[in-house]
Write an enzyme that holds these catalytic residues in place. Structure first.
Site, PDB file in Angstrom:
ATOM      1  N   GLY A 146       0.818  -1.218   0.000  1.00  0.00           N
ATOM      2  CA  GLY A 146       0.000   0.000   0.000  1.00  0.00           C
ATOM      3  C   GLY A 146       0.848   1.263   0.000  1.00  0.00           C
ATOM      4  O   GLY A 146       0.529   2.233  -0.698  1.00  0.00           O
ATOM      5  N   TYR A 197      -7.713 -18.163   2.357  1.00  0.00           N
ATOM      6  CA  TYR A 197      -7.305 -16.802   1.970  1.00  0.00           C
ATOM      7  C   TYR A 197      -7.575 -16.567   0.476  1.00  0.00           C
ATOM      8  O   TYR A 197      -8.200 -15.578   0.080  1.00  0.00           O
ATOM      9  CB  TYR A 197      -5.815 -16.654   2.293  1.00  0.00           C
ATOM     10  CG  TYR A 197      -5.103 -15.486   1.667  1.00  0.00           C
ATOM     11  CD1 TYR A 197      -5.305 -14.194   2.127  1.00  0.00           C
ATOM     12  CD2 TYR A 197      -4.190 -15.679   0.622  1.00  0.00           C
ATOM     13  CE1 TYR A 197      -4.626 -13.117   1.563  1.00  0.00           C
ATOM     14  CE2 TYR A 197      -3.505 -14.614   0.058  1.00  0.00           C
ATOM     15  CZ  TYR A 197      -3.727 -13.331   0.530  1.00  0.00           C
ATOM     16  OH  TYR A 197      -3.057 -12.268  -0.030  1.00  0.00           O
ATOM     17  N   PRO A 223      -1.513  -9.707  -8.485  1.00  0.00           N
ATOM     18  CA  PRO A 223      -0.054  -9.807  -8.468  1.00  0.00           C
ATOM     19  C   PRO A 223       0.396 -11.185  -7.977  1.00  0.00           C
ATOM     20  O   PRO A 223      -0.263 -11.798  -7.146  1.00  0.00           O
ATOM     21  CB  PRO A 223       0.390  -8.739  -7.458  1.00  0.00           C
ATOM     22  CG  PRO A 223      -0.846  -8.097  -6.937  1.00  0.00           C
ATOM     23  CD  PRO A 223      -2.024  -8.941  -7.342  1.00  0.00           C
ATOM     24  N   THR A 224       1.537 -11.610  -8.488  1.00  0.00           N
ATOM     25  CA  THR A 224       2.132 -12.831  -7.962  1.00  0.00           C
ATOM     26  C   THR A 224       2.865 -12.494  -6.652  1.00  0.00           C
ATOM     27  O   THR A 224       2.713 -11.401  -6.117  1.00  0.00           O
ATOM     28  CB  THR A 224       3.051 -13.455  -9.037  1.00  0.00           C
ATOM     29  OG1 THR A 224       3.485 -14.708  -8.583  1.00  0.00           O
ATOM     30  CG2 THR A 224       4.259 -12.566  -9.336  1.00  0.00           C
ATOM     31  N   ASN A 225       3.646 -13.421  -6.096  1.00  0.00           N
ATOM     32  CA  ASN A 225       4.286 -13.170  -4.788  1.00  0.00           C
ATOM     33  C   ASN A 225       5.176 -11.930  -4.837  1.00  0.00           C
ATOM     34  O   ASN A 225       6.009 -11.800  -5.740  1.00  0.00           O
ATOM     35  CB  ASN A 225       5.137 -14.370  -4.380  1.00  0.00           C
ATOM     36  CG  ASN A 225       4.287 -15.564  -4.022  1.00  0.00           C
ATOM     37  OD1 ASN A 225       3.481 -16.029  -4.823  1.00  0.00           O
ATOM     38  ND2 ASN A 225       4.435 -16.071  -2.822  1.00  0.00           N
ATOM     39  N   LEU A 226       5.033 -11.074  -3.837  1.00  0.00           N
ATOM     40  CA  LEU A 226       5.769  -9.814  -3.810  1.00  0.00           C
ATOM     41  C   LEU A 226       6.983  -9.903  -2.895  1.00  0.00           C
ATOM     42  O   LEU A 226       7.009 -10.710  -1.968  1.00  0.00           O
ATOM     43  CB  LEU A 226       4.856  -8.693  -3.298  1.00  0.00           C
ATOM     44  CG  LEU A 226       3.548  -8.518  -4.065  1.00  0.00           C
ATOM     45  CD1 LEU A 226       2.723  -7.404  -3.424  1.00  0.00           C
ATOM     46  CD2 LEU A 226       3.804  -8.220  -5.532  1.00  0.00           C
ATOM     47  N   HIS A 242       6.481 -13.905   4.656  1.00  0.00           N
ATOM     48  CA  HIS A 242       6.532 -14.744   3.462  1.00  0.00           C
ATOM     49  C   HIS A 242       7.957 -15.301   3.315  1.00  0.00           C
ATOM     50  O   HIS A 242       8.849 -14.983   4.096  1.00  0.00           O
ATOM     51  CB  HIS A 242       6.137 -13.938   2.226  1.00  0.00           C
ATOM     52  CG  HIS A 242       4.675 -13.619   2.173  1.00  0.00           C
ATOM     53  ND1 HIS A 242       4.182 -12.375   2.464  1.00  0.00           N
ATOM     54  CD2 HIS A 242       3.598 -14.389   1.879  1.00  0.00           C
ATOM     55  CE1 HIS A 242       2.862 -12.386   2.335  1.00  0.00           C
ATOM     56  NE2 HIS A 242       2.485 -13.602   1.982  1.00  0.00           N
ATOM     57  N   TRP A 247      11.785 -24.570   5.505  1.00  0.00           N
ATOM     58  CA  TRP A 247      10.569 -25.380   5.370  1.00  0.00           C
ATOM     59  C   TRP A 247      10.482 -26.065   4.004  1.00  0.00           C
ATOM     60  O   TRP A 247      10.844 -25.463   2.974  1.00  0.00           O
ATOM     61  CB  TRP A 247       9.342 -24.482   5.510  1.00  0.00           C
ATOM     62  CG  TRP A 247       8.950 -24.217   6.932  1.00  0.00           C
ATOM     63  CD1 TRP A 247       9.784 -24.127   8.007  1.00  0.00           C
ATOM     64  CD2 TRP A 247       7.611 -24.002   7.421  1.00  0.00           C
ATOM     65  NE1 TRP A 247       9.047 -23.868   9.128  1.00  0.00           N
ATOM     66  CE2 TRP A 247       7.725 -23.786   8.810  1.00  0.00           C
ATOM     67  CE3 TRP A 247       6.348 -23.967   6.826  1.00  0.00           C
ATOM     68  CZ2 TRP A 247       6.606 -23.544   9.614  1.00  0.00           C
ATOM     69  CZ3 TRP A 247       5.244 -23.721   7.614  1.00  0.00           C
ATOM     70  CH2 TRP A 247       5.373 -23.525   8.992  1.00  0.00           C
ATOM     71  N   ASP A 256       5.292 -27.566   1.476  1.00  0.00           N
ATOM     72  CA  ASP A 256       5.864 -26.768   0.385  1.00  0.00           C
ATOM     73  C   ASP A 256       4.887 -25.696  -0.086  1.00  0.00           C
ATOM     74  O   ASP A 256       5.275 -24.767  -0.781  1.00  0.00           O
ATOM     75  CB  ASP A 256       6.114 -27.669  -0.839  1.00  0.00           C
ATOM     76  CG  ASP A 256       7.509 -28.275  -0.826  1.00  0.00           C
ATOM     77  OD1 ASP A 256       8.413 -27.688  -0.199  1.00  0.00           O
ATOM     78  OD2 ASP A 256       7.679 -29.343  -1.447  1.00  0.00           O
TER      79      ASP A 256
HETATM   80  N1  LIG Z   1       2.686  -9.730  -0.092  1.00  0.00           N
HETATM   81  C1  LIG Z   1       2.437 -10.487  -1.141  1.00  0.00           C
HETATM   82  O1  LIG Z   1       3.258 -11.332  -1.541  1.00  0.00           O
HETATM   83  C2  LIG Z   1       1.164 -10.326  -1.918  1.00  0.00           C
HETATM   84  C3  LIG Z   1       1.025 -11.023  -3.123  1.00  0.00           C
HETATM   85  C4  LIG Z   1      -0.135 -10.871  -3.879  1.00  0.00           C
HETATM   86  C5  LIG Z   1      -1.138 -10.046  -3.417  1.00  0.00           C
HETATM   87  N2  LIG Z   1      -0.989  -9.388  -2.231  1.00  0.00           N
HETATM   88  C6  LIG Z   1      -2.077  -8.520  -1.804  1.00  0.00           C
HETATM   89  O2  LIG Z   1      -1.548  -7.223  -1.669  1.00  0.00           O
HETATM   90  C7  LIG Z   1      -2.276  -6.500  -0.684  1.00  0.00           C
HETATM   91  C8  LIG Z   1      -1.316  -5.901   0.317  1.00  0.00           C
HETATM   92  O3  LIG Z   1      -0.606  -6.934   0.974  1.00  0.00           O
HETATM   93  P1  LIG Z   1       0.711  -6.641   1.805  1.00  0.00           P
HETATM   94  O4  LIG Z   1       1.634  -7.764   1.559  1.00  0.00           O
HETATM   95  O5  LIG Z   1       1.148  -5.250   1.561  1.00  0.00           O
HETATM   96  O6  LIG Z   1       0.194  -6.812   3.301  1.00  0.00           O
HETATM   97  P2  LIG Z   1       0.346  -5.850   4.561  1.00  0.00           P
HETATM   98  O7  LIG Z   1       1.657  -5.188   4.602  1.00  0.00           O
HETATM   99  O8  LIG Z   1      -0.046  -6.686   5.742  1.00  0.00           O
HETATM  100  O9  LIG Z   1      -0.742  -4.762   4.284  1.00  0.00           O
HETATM  101  C9  LIG Z   1      -2.099  -5.020   4.416  1.00  0.00           C
HETATM  102  C10 LIG Z   1      -2.758  -3.904   5.166  1.00  0.00           C
HETATM  103  O10 LIG Z   1      -4.137  -4.271   5.371  1.00  0.00           O
HETATM  104  C11 LIG Z   1      -4.587  -3.523   6.441  1.00  0.00           C
HETATM  105  N3  LIG Z   1      -5.655  -4.222   7.176  1.00  0.00           N
HETATM  106  C12 LIG Z   1      -5.642  -5.500   7.662  1.00  0.00           C
HETATM  107  N4  LIG Z   1      -6.771  -5.735   8.356  1.00  0.00           N
HETATM  108  C13 LIG Z   1      -7.498  -4.576   8.306  1.00  0.00           C
HETATM  109  C14 LIG Z   1      -8.745  -4.197   8.849  1.00  0.00           C
HETATM  110  N5  LIG Z   1      -9.494  -5.017   9.594  1.00  0.00           N
HETATM  111  N6  LIG Z   1      -9.199  -2.944   8.600  1.00  0.00           N
HETATM  112  C15 LIG Z   1      -8.446  -2.061   7.871  1.00  0.00           C
HETATM  113  N7  LIG Z   1      -7.261  -2.376   7.324  1.00  0.00           N
HETATM  114  C16 LIG Z   1      -6.790  -3.627   7.553  1.00  0.00           C
HETATM  115  C17 LIG Z   1      -3.410  -3.283   7.397  1.00  0.00           C
HETATM  116  O11 LIG Z   1      -3.477  -1.925   7.721  1.00  0.00           O
HETATM  117  P3  LIG Z   1      -2.796  -1.251   9.043  1.00  0.00           P
HETATM  118  O12 LIG Z   1      -1.317  -1.252   8.748  1.00  0.00           O
HETATM  119  O13 LIG Z   1      -3.366   0.114   9.084  1.00  0.00           O
HETATM  120  O14 LIG Z   1      -3.132  -2.125  10.200  1.00  0.00           O
HETATM  121  C18 LIG Z   1      -2.189  -3.646   6.553  1.00  0.00           C
HETATM  122  O15 LIG Z   1      -1.232  -2.617   6.520  1.00  0.00           O
HETATM  123  C19 LIG Z   1      -3.271  -7.499  -0.092  1.00  0.00           C
HETATM  124  O16 LIG Z   1      -4.506  -7.312  -0.726  1.00  0.00           O
HETATM  125  C20 LIG Z   1      -2.686  -8.837  -0.461  1.00  0.00           C
HETATM  126  O17 LIG Z   1      -3.686  -9.821  -0.550  1.00  0.00           O
HETATM  127  C21 LIG Z   1       0.137  -9.488  -1.474  1.00  0.00           C
END
Ligand SMILES: NC(=O)c1ccc[n+]([C@@H]2O[C@H](COP(=O)([O-])OP(=O)(O)OC[C@H]3O[C@@H](n4cnc5c(N)ncnc54)[C@H](OP(=O)(O)O)[C@@H]3O)[C@@H](O)[C@H]2O)c1
Length: 317
Positions: A21, A140, A167-170, A183, A206, A273
């Site tokens: 974000g 999920y 998006p794929t894994n970030l 992750h 793992w 895995d």
């Molecule tokens: N990381 C990856 O590999 C990956 C891959 C593909 C897609 N994605 C998608 O990318 C997006 C961002 O993921 P990310 O890896 O950046 O995760 P992240 O750092 O955990 O960010 C997700 C944010 O969601 C917010 N959130 C969680 N529960 C909430 C709630 N109840 N109300 C309001 N806000 C809430 C949190 O906000 P606060 O900080 O304010 O608590 C958190 O900062 C997600 O949609 C995820 O599914 C991620």
């Protein structure tokens, strides 16, 4: 709104304080947009009235929904119920209330975990429904896949404009390095750095190391998502990938080189895995968005390790 100019527009970003974000917000601000970041401490998006309040306060033209409860295989295995609930409920309320609030366009961040366990590699968007996802991340992945269904249904019934980008894994600087929820890349980086510093010559990882993944640098993903908000139209989801499938064992070797860990890896095959192979077909993003990633895995790992080393003290506190 093909090629919409976002300058001057108000764009609410759920999850705007998170790993991805924050980079989305940077990309929006570079374009002269006014990004309104929604934090969970102010607006718990699992509560419909807080979703309404967030939209009311933001007075946004557009919304990007990047909030989610996310984690690696361990966290997904331990919390399938809360991962399902939070991700489904946040998305359901957000799409419904964004439609009611008259938002011009909503972009939903999907996940590669929505793909079937045994989809043909590379995953094409049309294969999303060809089977059940890998079990550890199915709650999920399926919760998030329902948002695609809802987006399409609201488009059909109400003409509400929303798009889904997957998006794929970030990976990248700013990632989550907490062992309980991280992750694979931050987990291996942290283990290697800590082993090197402690003088340990073995790191236990793992699984078997044979599973494959495709990793996308976080800034590239953010750019693709913002282009998605600007350019995408219609009901079909779009993948964002890096076109480089890598086995976890090879990834671990790359991380060992980047962190200076010279020991060996032991594989704990009693741990899962996850999905056996994962890589997406990125041709739709290339054609519709003119997007392709810029930062490769080695360069991205170097930047991520540097960031981790510089920010370790702060992360711990
Ligand atoms: N990381 C990856 O590999 C990956 C891959 C593909 C897609 N994605 C998608 O990318 C997006 C961002 O993921 P990310 O890896 O950046 O995760 P992240 O750092 O955990 O960010 C997700 C944010 O969601 C917010 N959130 C969680 N529960 C909430 C709630 N109840 N109300 C309001 N806000 C809430 C949190 O906000 P606060 O900080 O304010 O608590 C958190 O900062 C997600 O949609 C995820 O599914 C991620």
């Amino acid at each position: 709104m093909k090629g919409a100019d976002l300058a001057g527009s108000r764009i609410m970003v759920t999850g705007g304080g998170g790993f991805l974000g924050r980079r989305i917000v940077d990309r929006l601000e570079e374009r002269g947009a006014n990004a309104i970041v929604v934090r969970s401490a102010d607006y718990d998006l699992t509560e419909p009235e807080r979703v309404r309040a967030a939209l009311q306060d933001a007075q946004a033209d557009y919304v990007i929904h990047a909030a989610a409860v996310v984690g690696g295989i361990g966290a997904n295995r331990e919390h399938p119920g809360s991962f399902f609930y939070a991700n489904a409920v946040m998305g359901v309320h957000l799409i419904h209330e964004a439609w009611r609030a008259g938002i011009r366009k909503l972009l939903i961040v999907g996940t590669v975990c929505s793909y079937p366990k045994y989809a043909e590699v590379p995953f094409r968007e049309d294969d999303l429904w060809s089977g059940y996802p890998e079990e550890t991340n199915a709650p999920y992945g399926l919760a998030k896949k329902m948002l695609l269904v809802q987006a399409q249904a609201y488009r059909d019934e109400y003409g509400f404009e929303s798009v889904v980008v997957i998006p794929t894994n970030l990976f990248g600087p700013g990632d989550n390095f907490d062992y309980d929820t991280s992750h694979v890349i931050p987990a291996i980086i942290r283990k290697c750095v800590e082993a090197r510093e402690a003088g340990n010559d073995e790191v236990v990882l793992w699984g078997t190391g044979k599973a494959t993944r495709e990793f996308l640098y976080v800034d590239d993903a953010a750019e693709g998502l913002v282009l998605g908000l600007q350019k995408l139209e219609g009901r079909d989801p779009v993948n964002l990938g890096s076109a480089t499938e890598i086995a976890i064992a090879d990834l671990a070797e790359l991380i060992a080189r980047t962190t200076g860990f010279r020991g060996r890896f032991a594989w704990d095959a009693s741990k899962p895995d996850g999905q056996p192979r994962r890589a997406v077909d990125g041709s739709r993003a290339r054609d519709l968005l003119g997007w392709s990633p810029r930062v490769g895995i080695e360069d991205g790992l170097r930047r991520t390790v540097d960031w981790y080393l510089e920010n370790r003290a702060e992360i711990r506190s």
